[in-house]
Design a protein around this motif. Sequence first.
Motif, short mmCIF file in Angstrom:
data_model
loop_
_atom_site.label_atom_id
_atom_site.label_comp_id
_atom_site.label_asym_id
_atom_site.label_seq_id
_atom_site.Cartn_x
_atom_site.Cartn_y
_atom_site.Cartn_z
N GLY A 1 36.14 37.91 41.33
CA GLY A 1 37.33 38.18 42.31
C GLY A 1 36.92 38.67 43.71
N ASN A 2 35.75 39.87 43.49
CA ASN A 2 35.21 40.20 44.96
C ASN A 2 34.06 39.38 45.22
OD1 ASN A 2 33.40 40.97 42.99
ND2 ASN A 2 33.37 43.19 43.51
N ALA A 3 33.72 38.54 44.38
CA ALA A 3 32.32 37.72 44.86
C ALA A 3 32.74 36.17 43.96
CB ALA A 3 31.34 38.10 44.29
N ILE A 4 31.90 35.25 44.72
CA ILE A 4 32.06 33.74 44.28
C ILE A 4 30.52 33.74 43.92
CG2 ILE A 4 32.44 31.20 44.70
CD1 ILE A 4 34.94 32.89 44.78
N SER A 5 29.99 33.28 42.50
CA SER A 5 28.68 33.34 42.18
C SER A 5 28.43 32.25 41.43
CB SER A 5 28.53 34.71 41.30
OG SER A 5 28.75 35.83 41.79
N CYS B 1 28.61 34.98 47.23
CA CYS B 1 29.18 35.32 48.64
C CYS B 1 30.15 36.32 48.27
CB CYS B 1 29.32 34.28 49.40
SG CYS B 1 30.88 33.28 48.77
N ASP B 2 30.64 37.13 49.17
CA ASP B 2 31.65 38.25 48.82
C ASP B 2 33.15 37.40 49.30
OD1 ASP B 2 30.03 40.51 48.66
OD2 ASP B 2 29.72 40.49 50.72
N THR B 3 34.02 37.89 48.69
CA THR B 3 35.42 37.33 48.98
C THR B 3 36.03 38.34 49.91
OG1 THR B 3 36.71 38.41 47.29
CG2 THR B 3 35.50 36.27 46.66
N PRO B 4 37.13 38.23 50.49
CA PRO B 4 37.81 38.92 51.22
C PRO B 4 38.45 40.15 50.59
CG PRO B 4 38.55 36.87 51.85
CD PRO B 4 37.71 36.61 50.72
N TRP B 5 38.35 40.19 49.31
CA TRP B 5 39.11 41.18 48.61
C TRP B 5 38.40 42.18 47.73
CZ3 TRP B 5 39.62 35.58 47.62
CH2 TRP B 5 40.78 35.28 48.82
N HIS B 6 38.86 43.15 47.34
CA HIS B 6 38.10 44.12 46.31
C HIS B 6 39.27 43.92 44.96
CE1 HIS B 6 36.79 47.56 44.21
NE2 HIS B 6 37.95 48.00 43.84
N VAL C 1 40.78 31.85 43.76
CA VAL C 1 40.38 33.14 43.28
C VAL C 1 41.58 34.28 43.90
CG1 VAL C 1 38.75 34.95 43.88
CG2 VAL C 1 38.12 32.60 43.56
N HIS C 2 42.02 34.05 44.79
CA HIS C 2 43.23 34.91 45.41
C HIS C 2 44.03 34.92 44.18
CE1 HIS C 2 46.97 36.04 47.69
NE2 HIS C 2 46.14 36.80 48.19
N ASP C 3 44.77 33.84 43.91
CA ASP C 3 45.84 33.49 43.28
C ASP C 3 45.56 34.22 41.72
OD1 ASP C 3 47.08 32.35 45.16
OD2 ASP C 3 46.95 30.36 44.26
N PRO D 1 44.12 44.91 38.63
CA PRO D 1 43.95 46.35 39.26
C PRO D 1 43.03 46.55 40.22
CG PRO D 1 43.76 46.25 36.99
CD PRO D 1 43.60 44.81 37.32
N GLY D 2 43.55 47.29 41.36
CA GLY D 2 42.75 47.59 42.45
C GLY D 2 42.71 46.21 43.54
N PHE D 3 43.28 45.29 43.29
CA PHE D 3 43.27 44.11 44.26
C PHE D 3 43.78 44.53 45.61
CE2 PHE D 3 44.75 40.29 46.39
CZ PHE D 3 43.80 39.51 46.16
N GLY D 4 43.03 44.13 46.62
CA GLY D 4 43.47 44.29 48.19
C GLY D 4 42.30 43.90 48.82
#
Length: 177
Positions: free
Chosen positions: A104-108, A123-128, A150-152, A158-161
Motif C-alpha cells: 500500500g505504501n510501496a510497490i515491491s 518504490c514508494d507510493t503517494p500514500w501511508h 493500489v489506491h483502490d 486503517p491509516g490510509f492517507g
Amino acid sequence: MKVRWSHCVLKVRDLDAMISFYCDALGFRLADRGELGPGQQIAFLSGSSSDHHQLGLMTGRDDNDTSSLDHNAFRVDSVQDVQEMIQWTIDDDRIGEGAPITHGNAISVYFADPEGNGIEIFCDTPWHVEQPQVAGWNPSKTPQEVLDRVHDKFQTAPGFGPIDDYQSAQATVFGET
C-alpha cells in the motif's frame, strides 16, 4: 536506475525485547506493529520522519537459523524501475522469478540472490497505510494503472492517507520541525 539502501528485516526470538533494545539504544520509535500470519508478528522501527521504517523485526527465528536476516530492501524511484527489476529476475537464470508485492505504501518485488539472501526492491507510493499490509500486483499493467489499483485496494485500510501528512506528523514526533 538509481538504487538506494533503505532497510532490513531481522527474524527475532523475543520481539518485545528487541523493540525495547533498538528504541533504547538507537532512539528508534515504533512506527507500526501487527500480525503477518497466524502466530507471526512484525514491528517496524524508524528514527526519521522520511522513512516509515529503517528496521523491521519479525518473529519466527529459531535455533537452527544460521542468520537473523530476512531481507535487505533497496529503494528505486518509480514503478517502472520495479517493473524493470521484475523483468531482470525473469531473465537472469541465477535466481528465481521475483514476487510482486504491494504494501500500500510501496510497490515491491521480492527475490533472493544466488546464495538465498532475501532482497526487496521497491518504490514508494503517494500514500501511508498502517502496516503490515500485503497484496499482489500485476507488473504487466502501466505504472499509472498499478498505482490506481493500489489506491483502490488500500483506500479503506486503517491509516490510509497522503504520505506527506504522515511524514509531517512524524516530523513532529521526532522533533524535526
